[in-house]
Scaffold this motif. Structure first.
Motif, mmCIF file in Angstrom:
data_model
loop_
_atom_site.group_PDB
_atom_site.id
_atom_site.type_symbol
_atom_site.label_atom_id
_atom_site.label_comp_id
_atom_site.label_asym_id
_atom_site.label_seq_id
_atom_site.Cartn_x
_atom_site.Cartn_y
_atom_site.Cartn_z
ATOM 1 N N LYS A 44 1.119 -1.610 0.185
ATOM 2 C CA LYS A 44 0.152 0.077 -0.080
ATOM 3 C C LYS A 44 0.874 1.077 0.250
ATOM 4 O O LYS A 44 -0.012 2.169 -0.906
ATOM 5 N N SER A 45 1.788 1.204 0.493
ATOM 6 C CA SER A 45 3.118 2.326 0.247
ATOM 7 C C SER A 45 3.692 2.204 -0.962
ATOM 8 O O SER A 45 4.689 3.504 -0.873
ATOM 9 N N ALA A 88 -4.046 -5.485 -1.903
ATOM 10 C CA ALA A 88 -3.870 -4.054 -2.017
ATOM 11 C C ALA A 88 -3.691 -3.339 -3.267
ATOM 12 O O ALA A 88 -4.177 -1.717 -3.429
ATOM 13 N N ALA A 91 -7.277 -1.393 -2.323
ATOM 14 C CA ALA A 91 -7.167 -0.526 -1.872
ATOM 15 C C ALA A 91 -7.631 0.768 -2.030
ATOM 16 O O ALA A 91 -6.773 1.246 -2.970
ATOM 17 N N ALA A 94 -3.997 2.416 -2.217
ATOM 18 C CA ALA A 94 -3.029 2.014 -3.302
ATOM 19 C C ALA A 94 -2.229 2.889 -4.255
ATOM 20 O O ALA A 94 -2.480 3.271 -5.089
ATOM 21 N N ALA A 101 -0.732 8.048 3.011
ATOM 22 C CA ALA A 101 -2.464 7.289 2.512
ATOM 23 C C ALA A 101 -3.039 6.745 3.791
ATOM 24 O O ALA A 101 -4.014 7.154 3.933
ATOM 25 N N ASP A 105 -6.857 8.434 4.990
ATOM 26 C CA ASP A 105 -7.552 7.094 5.086
ATOM 27 C C ASP A 105 -8.279 8.390 6.665
ATOM 28 O O ASP A 105 -9.129 7.863 6.681
#
Length: 113
Positions: A44-45, A88, A91, A94, A101, A105
């Motif tokens: 996700k990063s 991912a 997401a 993502a 993120a 979020d």
């Protein structure tokens, strides 16, 4: 003082930097999350998925050498890895840098398709 991520077997400075970008700054945090959640945070990063990186992490958290993963165990980890990649990819945030993120979020921002 917290143990560095690189104190986990099989993980070095590059892994430590990648986990830091994902917001994971210590071996204790990594162990608490577990391999799947931590690897999902990496994806996700913005870290590109790589199966060897995933099973190296799994083996390291078990205190095993990276090349100890074989046969049916490796096949089962491939299934989990593919599921993490899929999660991912779907997401909402993502691909954005981990800290950005997380902040978006928390604000309830959802990326547009």
């Amino acid at each position: 003082m917290a143990e560095p991520v690189s104190s986990i077997p099989n993980l070095g400075p590059a892994s430590e930097a990648a986990f830091a970008r994902a917001g994971i700054h210590s071996a204790e945090e990594l162990r608490a999350l577990g391999a799947d959640a931590a690897y999902l945070a990496l994806l996700k990063s913005g870290t590109p998925p790589h199966f060897i990186g995933y099973y190296v992490l799994v083996m390291g958290l078990q205190g095993r050498p990276w090349n100890d993963c074989k046969g049916d165990e490796k096949k089962a980890l491939r299934v989990k890895f593919d599921a993490l990649k899929e999660a991912a990819a779907h997401a909402p945030l993502a691909g954005l840098p981990g800290p950005l993120a997380r902040e978006l979020d928390l604000l309830g921002v959802v990326a547009r398709k």
